[in-house]
Scaffold this motif. Structure first.
Motif, PDB file in Angstrom:
ATOM      1  N   THR A   1     -16.320  12.239  -0.336  1.00 56.24           N
ATOM      2  CA  THR A   1     -17.359  13.346  -0.152  1.00 56.24           C
ATOM      3  C   THR A   1     -16.556  14.522  -0.534  1.00 56.24           C
ATOM      4  O   THR A   1     -15.313  14.434  -0.505  1.00 56.24           O
ATOM      5  CB  THR A   1     -18.093  13.663   1.210  1.00 56.24           C
ATOM      6  N   PRO A   2     -17.289  15.071  -1.530  1.00 56.52           N
ATOM      7  CA  PRO A   2     -16.652  16.074  -2.411  1.00 56.52           C
ATOM      8  C   PRO A   2     -15.763  17.003  -0.799  1.00 56.52           C
ATOM      9  O   PRO A   2     -16.819  17.104  -0.375  1.00 56.52           O
ATOM     10  CB  PRO A   2     -17.582  17.164  -3.280  1.00 56.52           C
ATOM     11  N   HIS A   3     -15.557  18.463  -1.503  1.00 53.28           N
ATOM     12  CA  HIS A   3     -14.974  18.993  -0.948  1.00 53.28           C
ATOM     13  C   HIS A   3     -15.732  20.578  -0.393  1.00 53.28           C
ATOM     14  O   HIS A   3     -16.725  20.398  -1.666  1.00 53.28           O
ATOM     15  CB  HIS A   3     -13.498  19.622  -0.915  1.00 53.28           C
ATOM     16  N   PRO A   4     -16.553  20.447   0.504  1.00 54.68           N
ATOM     17  CA  PRO A   4     -17.389  21.472   0.411  1.00 54.68           C
ATOM     18  C   PRO A   4     -17.215  23.219  -0.026  1.00 54.68           C
ATOM     19  O   PRO A   4     -15.883  23.592  -0.994  1.00 54.68           O
ATOM     20  CB  PRO A   4     -17.124  22.534   1.879  1.00 54.68           C
ATOM     21  N   LEU A   5     -18.190  23.835  -0.974  1.00 54.63           N
ATOM     22  CA  LEU A   5     -17.542  24.941  -1.825  1.00 54.63           C
ATOM     23  C   LEU A   5     -17.158  25.592  -1.440  1.00 54.63           C
ATOM     24  O   LEU A   5     -17.591  25.948  -0.620  1.00 54.63           O
ATOM     25  CB  LEU A   5     -18.517  24.925  -2.728  1.00 54.63           C
ATOM     26  N   PRO A   6     -16.026  26.963  -1.816  1.00 58.92           N
ATOM     27  CA  PRO A   6     -15.694  28.177  -1.717  1.00 58.92           C
ATOM     28  C   PRO A   6     -16.715  28.780  -1.816  1.00 58.92           C
ATOM     29  O   PRO A   6     -17.868  28.931  -2.104  1.00 58.92           O
ATOM     30  CB  PRO A   6     -14.819  28.399  -2.511  1.00 58.92           C
ATOM     31  N   ALA A   7     -16.306  29.680  -0.510  1.00 61.62           N
ATOM     32  CA  ALA A   7     -17.386  30.983  -0.999  1.00 61.62           C
ATOM     33  C   ALA A   7     -17.702  31.671  -1.202  1.00 61.62           C
ATOM     34  O   ALA A   7     -19.000  32.287  -1.293  1.00 61.62           O
ATOM     35  CB  ALA A   7     -16.529  31.945   1.066  1.00 61.62           C
ATOM     36  N   HIS A   8     -16.249  31.984  -2.652  1.00 68.58           N
ATOM     37  CA  HIS A   8     -17.273  32.842  -3.281  1.00 68.58           C
ATOM     38  C   HIS A   8     -17.613  31.682  -4.313  1.00 68.58           C
ATOM     39  O   HIS A   8     -18.247  33.025  -5.231  1.00 68.58           O
ATOM     40  CB  HIS A   8     -15.253  33.640  -4.504  1.00 68.58           C
ATOM     41  N   ALA A   9     -17.134  30.352  -4.493  1.00 66.79           N
ATOM     42  CA  ALA A   9     -18.002  29.960  -5.320  1.00 66.79           C
ATOM     43  C   ALA A   9     -19.826  30.329  -4.603  1.00 66.79           C
ATOM     44  O   ALA A   9     -20.846  29.935  -5.683  1.00 66.79           O
ATOM     45  CB  ALA A   9     -17.681  29.055  -5.723  1.00 66.79           C
ATOM     46  N   LEU A  10     -20.183  29.805  -4.125  1.00 70.09           N
ATOM     47  CA  LEU A  10     -21.537  29.982  -3.148  1.00 70.09           C
ATOM     48  C   LEU A  10     -21.455  31.195  -3.495  1.00 70.09           C
ATOM     49  O   LEU A  10     -23.294  31.634  -3.989  1.00 70.09           O
ATOM     50  CB  LEU A  10     -21.265  30.141  -1.580  1.00 70.09           C
ATOM     51  N   GLU A  11     -21.091  32.221  -3.500  1.00 71.14           N
ATOM     52  CA  GLU A  11     -21.745  33.559  -3.472  1.00 71.14           C
ATOM     53  C   GLU A  11     -22.180  33.642  -5.150  1.00 71.14           C
ATOM     54  O   GLU A  11     -23.324  34.345  -5.475  1.00 71.14           O
ATOM     55  CB  GLU A  11     -20.412  35.323  -3.310  1.00 71.14           C
ATOM     56  N   GLN A  12     -21.081  33.214  -6.266  1.00 70.60           N
ATOM     57  CA  GLN A  12     -21.466  33.777  -7.680  1.00 70.60           C
ATOM     58  C   GLN A  12     -22.442  32.103  -8.441  1.00 70.60           C
ATOM     59  O   GLN A  12     -23.783  32.987  -8.805  1.00 70.60           O
ATOM     60  CB  GLN A  12     -20.083  32.796  -8.163  1.00 70.60           C
ATOM     61  N   ILE A  13     -22.657  31.457  -6.922  1.00 68.71           N
ATOM     62  CA  ILE A  13     -24.428  30.433  -7.058  1.00 68.71           C
ATOM     63  C   ILE A  13     -25.349  31.843  -6.845  1.00 68.71           C
ATOM     64  O   ILE A  13     -26.681  31.931  -7.273  1.00 68.71           O
ATOM     65  CB  ILE A  13     -24.497  29.691  -6.563  1.00 68.71           C
ATOM     66  N   ARG A  14     -25.254  32.321  -5.989  1.00 65.92           N
ATOM     67  CA  ARG A  14     -26.400  33.238  -5.008  1.00 65.92           C
ATOM     68  C   ARG A  14     -26.815  34.169  -6.147  1.00 65.92           C
ATOM     69  O   ARG A  14     -28.165  34.558  -5.976  1.00 65.92           O
ATOM     70  CB  ARG A  14     -26.200  33.540  -3.660  1.00 65.92           C
ATOM     71  N   VAL A  15     -25.899  34.620  -6.450  1.00 67.59           N
ATOM     72  CA  VAL A  15     -26.450  36.090  -7.447  1.00 67.59           C
ATOM     73  C   VAL A  15     -26.243  35.343  -8.630  1.00 67.59           C
ATOM     74  O   VAL A  15     -27.169  35.798  -8.886  1.00 67.59           O
ATOM     75  CB  VAL A  15     -24.846  36.685  -8.414  1.00 67.59           C
ATOM     76  N   ALA A  16     -26.322  34.160  -9.443  1.00 67.05           N
ATOM     77  CA  ALA A  16     -27.082  33.630 -10.547  1.00 67.05           C
ATOM     78  C   ALA A  16     -27.804  33.168 -10.113  1.00 67.05           C
ATOM     79  O   ALA A  16     -29.199  33.673 -11.239  1.00 67.05           O
ATOM     80  CB  ALA A  16     -25.786  32.397 -11.314  1.00 67.05           C
ATOM     81  N   GLU A  17     -28.745  32.494  -9.001  1.00 64.25           N
ATOM     82  CA  GLU A  17     -30.491  32.526  -8.504  1.00 64.25           C
ATOM     83  C   GLU A  17     -30.532  33.569  -9.457  1.00 64.25           C
ATOM     84  O   GLU A  17     -32.172  33.970  -8.906  1.00 64.25           O
ATOM     85  CB  GLU A  17     -30.330  31.772  -7.409  1.00 64.25           C
ATOM     86  N   GLU A  18     -30.202  34.832  -8.135  1.00 63.71           N
ATOM     87  CA  GLU A  18     -30.867  35.921  -7.920  1.00 63.71           C
ATOM     88  C   GLU A  18     -31.379  37.448  -9.223  1.00 63.71           C
ATOM     89  O   GLU A  18     -32.433  37.549  -9.935  1.00 63.71           O
ATOM     90  CB  GLU A  18     -29.866  36.985  -7.361  1.00 63.71           C
ATOM     91  N   GLN A  19     -29.886  36.419 -10.156  1.00 64.57           N
ATOM     92  CA  GLN A  19     -30.079  37.123 -11.617  1.00 64.57           C
ATOM     93  C   GLN A  19     -31.973  36.609 -12.343  1.00 64.57           C
ATOM     94  O   GLN A  19     -32.183  37.041 -12.994  1.00 64.57           O
ATOM     95  CB  GLN A  19     -29.263  37.142 -12.378  1.00 64.57           C
ATOM     96  N   ARG A  20     -31.990  35.179 -12.428  1.00 63.04           N
ATOM     97  CA  ARG A  20     -32.562  34.731 -12.442  1.00 63.04           C
ATOM     98  C   ARG A  20     -34.080  34.832 -12.249  1.00 63.04           C
ATOM     99  O   ARG A  20     -35.225  35.028 -12.877  1.00 63.04           O
ATOM    100  CB  ARG A  20     -32.511  32.753 -12.508  1.00 63.04           C
ATOM    101  N   ARG A  21     -33.708  34.833 -10.923  1.00 62.79           N
ATOM    102  CA  ARG A  21     -35.647  35.154 -10.655  1.00 62.79           C
ATOM    103  C   ARG A  21     -35.772  36.573 -10.999  1.00 62.79           C
ATOM    104  O   ARG A  21     -37.201  37.266 -11.031  1.00 62.79           O
ATOM    105  CB  ARG A  21     -35.296  35.508  -8.655  1.00 62.79           C
ATOM    106  N   GLN A  22     -34.869  37.137 -11.258  1.00 63.18           N
ATOM    107  CA  GLN A  22     -34.793  38.828 -11.919  1.00 63.18           C
ATOM    108  C   GLN A  22     -35.348  39.187 -12.806  1.00 63.18           C
ATOM    109  O   GLN A  22     -35.805  40.165 -13.517  1.00 63.18           O
ATOM    110  CB  GLN A  22     -33.815  40.031 -11.709  1.00 63.18           C
ATOM    111  N   GLY A  23     -35.328  37.900 -14.235  1.00 58.96           N
ATOM    112  CA  GLY A  23     -35.275  37.703 -15.404  1.00 58.96           C
ATOM    113  C   GLY A  23     -34.238  38.075 -15.652  1.00 58.96           C
ATOM    114  O   GLY A  23     -34.026  37.915 -17.172  1.00 58.96           O
ATOM    115  N   ILE A  24     -33.009  38.315 -15.748  1.00 61.87           N
ATOM    116  CA  ILE A  24     -31.756  38.293 -16.716  1.00 61.87           C
ATOM    117  C   ILE A  24     -31.191  37.413 -17.215  1.00 61.87           C
ATOM    118  O   ILE A  24     -30.697  36.477 -16.800  1.00 61.87           O
ATOM    119  CB  ILE A  24     -30.341  39.395 -15.410  1.00 61.87           C
ATOM    120  N   THR A  25     -30.811  37.425 -18.223  1.00 59.11           N
ATOM    121  CA  THR A  25     -30.315  36.612 -19.089  1.00 59.11           C
ATOM    122  C   THR A  25     -29.196  36.856 -19.865  1.00 59.11           C
ATOM    123  O   THR A  25     -28.946  37.990 -19.834  1.00 59.11           O
ATOM    124  CB  THR A  25     -31.505  35.983 -20.630  1.00 59.11           C
ATOM    125  N   PHE A  26     -28.421  36.215 -20.175  1.00 57.24           N
ATOM    126  CA  PHE A  26     -26.690  36.321 -20.970  1.00 57.24           C
ATOM    127  C   PHE A  26     -27.381  35.694 -22.076  1.00 57.24           C
ATOM    128  O   PHE A  26     -27.453  34.579 -22.345  1.00 57.24           O
ATOM    129  CB  PHE A  26     -25.987  35.898 -20.103  1.00 57.24           C
TER     130      PHE A  26
END
Length: 133
Positions: free
Chosen positions: A107-132
């Motif tokens: 099984t894959p290793h669990p994602l580190p906390a900083h990666a999970l935080e980056q994913i959370r931030v990206a999802e929040e930005q998508r919800r707000q309509g922010i694009t890069f």
């Protein structure tokens, strides 16, 4: 040309099976008795079978007709490992494919906390309509 032949010989030697000191080739080559082999095919895609060999291999499965005409199978197989423990794999094979479950499956290793935080931030930005770009 001699170099090519030498390279092929080296590759063949490297690919040959590597046996441990405890490995007994004669033990592998001797016939293994089948202790149990029971099968029932109902002719409609449903079946059951159980198999057991004297070397510790055990297989059992049950099949039923699937929604797309296939046999859906649920089963388990066990076999002894060199360290004396027994490997076990339980599985389902149906419209969703082959789905094994075992402690042996990596099984894959669990994602580190900083990666999970980056994913959370990206999802929040998508919800707000922010694009890069």
């Amino acid at each position: 040309m001699k170099l090519v032949v030498l390279a092929c010989l080296v590759a063949a030697a490297a690919a040959a099976p590597q046996f441990s000191q405890n490995f007994n080739v004669q033990e592998v080559r001797r016939p293994i008795a089948i202790l149990r082999d029971e099968r029932q095919d109902n002719g409609d895609g449903s079946f059951t079978y159980e198999f057991e060999a004297e070397n510790g291999i055990v297989v059992s499965a049950e099949g039923s007709r699937g929604s797309q005409g296939q046999s859906n199978i649920q089963g388990v197989f066990r076999y002894p490992l060199l360290d004396g423990t027994v490997a076990e794999v339980r599985y389902i094979a149906d419209e969703n494919g082959y789905q094994p479950q075992s402690d042996l499956i990596p099984t894959p290793h669990p994602l580190p906390a900083h990666a999970l935080e980056q994913i959370r931030v990206a999802e929040e930005q998508r919800r707000q309509g922010i694009t890069f770009q």
